[in-house]
Design a protein around this motif. Structure first.
Motif, short mmCIF file in Angstrom:
data_model
loop_
_atom_site.label_atom_id
_atom_site.label_comp_id
_atom_site.label_asym_id
_atom_site.label_seq_id
_atom_site.Cartn_x
_atom_site.Cartn_y
_atom_site.Cartn_z
N GLY A 76 5.17 -19.22 -0.50
CA GLY A 76 5.79 -18.11 -0.83
C GLY A 76 5.47 -17.03 -1.95
O GLY A 76 5.29 -16.08 -1.88
N THR A 77 5.32 -17.73 -3.34
CA THR A 77 4.90 -17.23 -4.34
C THR A 77 3.72 -16.58 -4.37
O THR A 77 3.26 -15.59 -4.78
CB THR A 77 5.24 -18.10 -5.59
N LEU A 78 2.52 -17.47 -3.69
CA LEU A 78 1.37 -16.97 -3.56
C LEU A 78 1.48 -15.71 -2.83
O LEU A 78 0.67 -14.61 -3.18
CB LEU A 78 0.75 -18.07 -2.81
N LEU A 79 2.06 -15.74 -1.79
CA LEU A 79 1.84 -14.31 -0.73
C LEU A 79 2.82 -13.11 -1.53
O LEU A 79 2.36 -11.93 -1.45
CB LEU A 79 2.57 -14.57 0.54
N LEU A 80 3.86 -13.39 -2.20
CA LEU A 80 4.38 -12.35 -2.99
C LEU A 80 3.45 -11.70 -4.18
O LEU A 80 3.44 -10.35 -4.24
CB LEU A 80 5.54 -12.86 -3.69
N VAL A 81 2.79 -12.41 -4.73
CA VAL A 81 1.96 -12.00 -5.83
C VAL A 81 0.69 -11.48 -5.08
O VAL A 81 0.40 -10.18 -5.63
CB VAL A 81 1.27 -13.32 -6.71
N PHE A 82 0.17 -11.90 -4.30
CA PHE A 82 -1.16 -11.19 -3.58
C PHE A 82 -0.79 -9.88 -3.00
O PHE A 82 -1.47 -9.05 -3.22
CB PHE A 82 -1.50 -12.31 -2.44
N PHE A 83 0.33 -9.91 -2.32
CA PHE A 83 0.65 -8.68 -1.42
C PHE A 83 1.47 -7.57 -2.35
O PHE A 83 0.99 -6.56 -2.54
CB PHE A 83 1.27 -8.93 -0.20
N ALA A 84 2.45 -7.99 -2.97
CA ALA A 84 3.04 -7.01 -3.82
C ALA A 84 2.38 -6.36 -5.10
O ALA A 84 2.53 -5.63 -5.39
CB ALA A 84 4.60 -7.81 -4.04
N VAL A 85 1.83 -7.71 -5.81
CA VAL A 85 1.27 -7.17 -7.02
C VAL A 85 -0.07 -6.55 -6.54
O VAL A 85 -0.59 -5.72 -7.40
CB VAL A 85 0.76 -8.40 -7.87
N GLY A 86 -0.48 -7.08 -5.40
CA GLY A 86 -1.85 -6.35 -4.92
C GLY A 86 -1.55 -4.98 -4.63
O GLY A 86 -2.39 -4.13 -4.66
N ALA A 87 -0.47 -4.58 -4.11
CA ALA A 87 -0.06 -3.01 -3.96
C ALA A 87 -0.10 -2.39 -5.04
O ALA A 87 -0.84 -1.19 -5.25
CB ALA A 87 1.16 -3.09 -3.49
N ALA A 88 0.14 -2.94 -6.29
CA ALA A 88 0.02 -2.13 -7.33
C ALA A 88 -1.48 -2.05 -8.16
O ALA A 88 -1.90 -0.99 -8.58
CB ALA A 88 0.85 -2.77 -8.63
N VAL A 89 -1.97 -3.34 -7.84
CA VAL A 89 -3.43 -3.28 -8.30
C VAL A 89 -4.38 -2.43 -7.49
O VAL A 89 -5.52 -1.92 -7.82
CB VAL A 89 -3.88 -4.68 -8.59
N LEU A 90 -4.40 -2.66 -5.96
CA LEU A 90 -5.28 -2.12 -5.38
C LEU A 90 -4.91 -0.54 -4.68
O LEU A 90 -5.76 -0.01 -4.20
CB LEU A 90 -5.58 -3.03 -4.16
N ALA A 91 -3.51 -0.51 -4.61
CA ALA A 91 -2.98 0.68 -3.92
C ALA A 91 -2.23 1.65 -4.79
O ALA A 91 -1.75 2.71 -4.45
CB ALA A 91 -2.36 0.52 -2.55
N GLY A 92 -2.07 1.24 -5.92
CA GLY A 92 -0.90 2.06 -6.95
C GLY A 92 -1.26 3.65 -6.94
O GLY A 92 -0.35 4.29 -6.78
N GLU A 93 -2.34 3.95 -7.12
CA GLU A 93 -2.78 5.47 -7.26
C GLU A 93 -2.49 6.34 -6.03
O GLU A 93 -2.36 7.25 -6.07
CB GLU A 93 -3.99 5.73 -7.72
N TYR A 94 -2.35 5.37 -4.95
CA TYR A 94 -2.13 5.97 -3.70
C TYR A 94 -0.55 6.14 -2.98
O TYR A 94 -0.23 7.03 -2.58
CB TYR A 94 -2.98 5.49 -2.47
N ILE A 95 0.04 4.89 -3.48
CA ILE A 95 1.26 4.67 -3.05
C ILE A 95 2.43 5.01 -4.06
O ILE A 95 3.57 5.22 -3.93
CB ILE A 95 1.71 3.38 -2.35
N GLY A 96 2.21 5.12 -5.54
CA GLY A 96 2.95 5.51 -6.65
C GLY A 96 4.12 4.39 -6.64
O GLY A 96 4.04 3.21 -6.25
N THR A 97 4.87 4.42 -7.84
CA THR A 97 6.03 3.62 -8.10
C THR A 97 7.04 3.22 -6.88
O THR A 97 7.09 2.25 -6.74
CB THR A 97 6.77 4.41 -9.22
N PHE A 98 7.16 4.29 -6.32
CA PHE A 98 8.13 3.97 -5.11
C PHE A 98 7.45 3.10 -3.95
O PHE A 98 7.98 2.07 -3.55
CB PHE A 98 8.63 5.43 -4.31
N GLY A 99 6.11 3.24 -3.59
CA GLY A 99 5.35 2.38 -2.67
C GLY A 99 5.15 0.95 -3.22
O GLY A 99 5.54 0.02 -2.53
N ILE A 100 5.01 0.74 -4.49
CA ILE A 100 4.84 -0.51 -4.99
C ILE A 100 6.20 -1.06 -4.96
O ILE A 100 6.35 -2.47 -4.52
CB ILE A 100 4.58 -0.38 -6.41
#
Length: 254
Positions: free
Chosen positions: A15-39
């Motif tokens: 669970g912790t692995l998946l939370l970090v990979f996908f949620a932190v990954g949203a900030a790292v890989l897609a942050g400029e496209y989805i913004g704070t709300f998306g993260i």
């Protein structure tokens, strides 16, 4: 002699692995496209999904601060808490390692000192200072852990805990991302910081300590607002309000 239950520990690691990979990954890989709300939505949605998927197995803490709150609320044993903490920290590191591997395949993506990590001063979007970040992390974690404890209390309406937990995590991220990136989870903070290096690793102590303080305070206040609770299970009531096959239906899973 007490033995380790493999399924709950593996669930906390996964669970912790998946939370970090996908949620932190949203900030790292897609942050400029989805913004704070998306993260924030990414953190909330991943937490919601994992709460229902892993809640019946381990309680889906996937956060050392939640586990500390559960321990102080006397819902789990010290042995279980230690096993969960080890699994969560390792899961956060492995999740960050996998994310780092993916990030390095993106040309020009900056990871040093960044990589979805938390920070204050020049590493904060609003340049919040150390004291402000410490207080913010305590209060944000307090809200999150207090909600987790409240919706898994034996008087709570069953079947909706995962929804409340996911909303709570998304809310604290909406508030905290501009301040310090939002930790509220020592495992989430430590894993990415190890791979980011630089100021991220020198500042990570705050994002480990403050969430633990917030989680402990939430457990203390919860005992005042939700007294005389019966504790039957070993991991916390399931997010879906159901018990694991080998435990009573009145167990206390997250």
């Amino acid at each position: 002699m007490e033995t380790t239950e493999t399924r709950p520990v593996v669930s906390e690691f996964l669970g912790t692995l998946l939370l970090v990979f996908f949620a932190v990954g949203a900030a790292v890989l897609a942050g400029e496209y989805i913004g704070t709300f998306g993260i924030a939505l990414a953190f909330g949605f991943v937490m919601l999904a994992l709460a229902y998927a892993l809640g019946p197995i381990s309680g889906s803490h996937i956060n050392p601060a939640v586990t500390l709150g559960m321990l102080l609320a006397k819902r789990i044993t010290v042995r279980t808490a230690v096993e969960y903490w080890v699994a969560q920290i390792l899961g956060g590191i492995v999740g960050a390692a996998l994310l780092f591997l993916v990030a390095k395949q993106v040309p020009g993506l900056q990871t040093h000192g960044a990589f979805g990590t938390n920070g204050w001063g020049d590493r904060s979007a609003v340049h919040i200072n150390l004291g402000g970040a410490f207080v913010a992390e305590i209060v944000m974690t307090f809200l999150f852990v207090f909600v987790v404890l409240g919706v898994t209390h034996n008087t709570a309406v069953t079947g909706f805990a995962g929804l409340a937990i996911g909303i709570a995590l998304g809310t604290v991220h909406l508030f905290g991302i501009p301040l310090d990136g939002t930790s509220v989870n020592p495992a989430r903070a430590l894993g990415p910081a190890i791979f980011a290096g630089g100021a991220a690793i020198t500042q990570v102590w705050l994002f480990i300590l403050a969430p633990l303080v917030g989680g402990a305070l939430a457990a203390v206040v919860h005992q005042v607002t939700h007294p005389q609770e019966e504790h039957v299970g070993t991991h916390g009531r399931a997010a879906g309000g159901t018990a694991a096959p080998d435990e009573p239906a009145s167990g206390d899973r997250v």
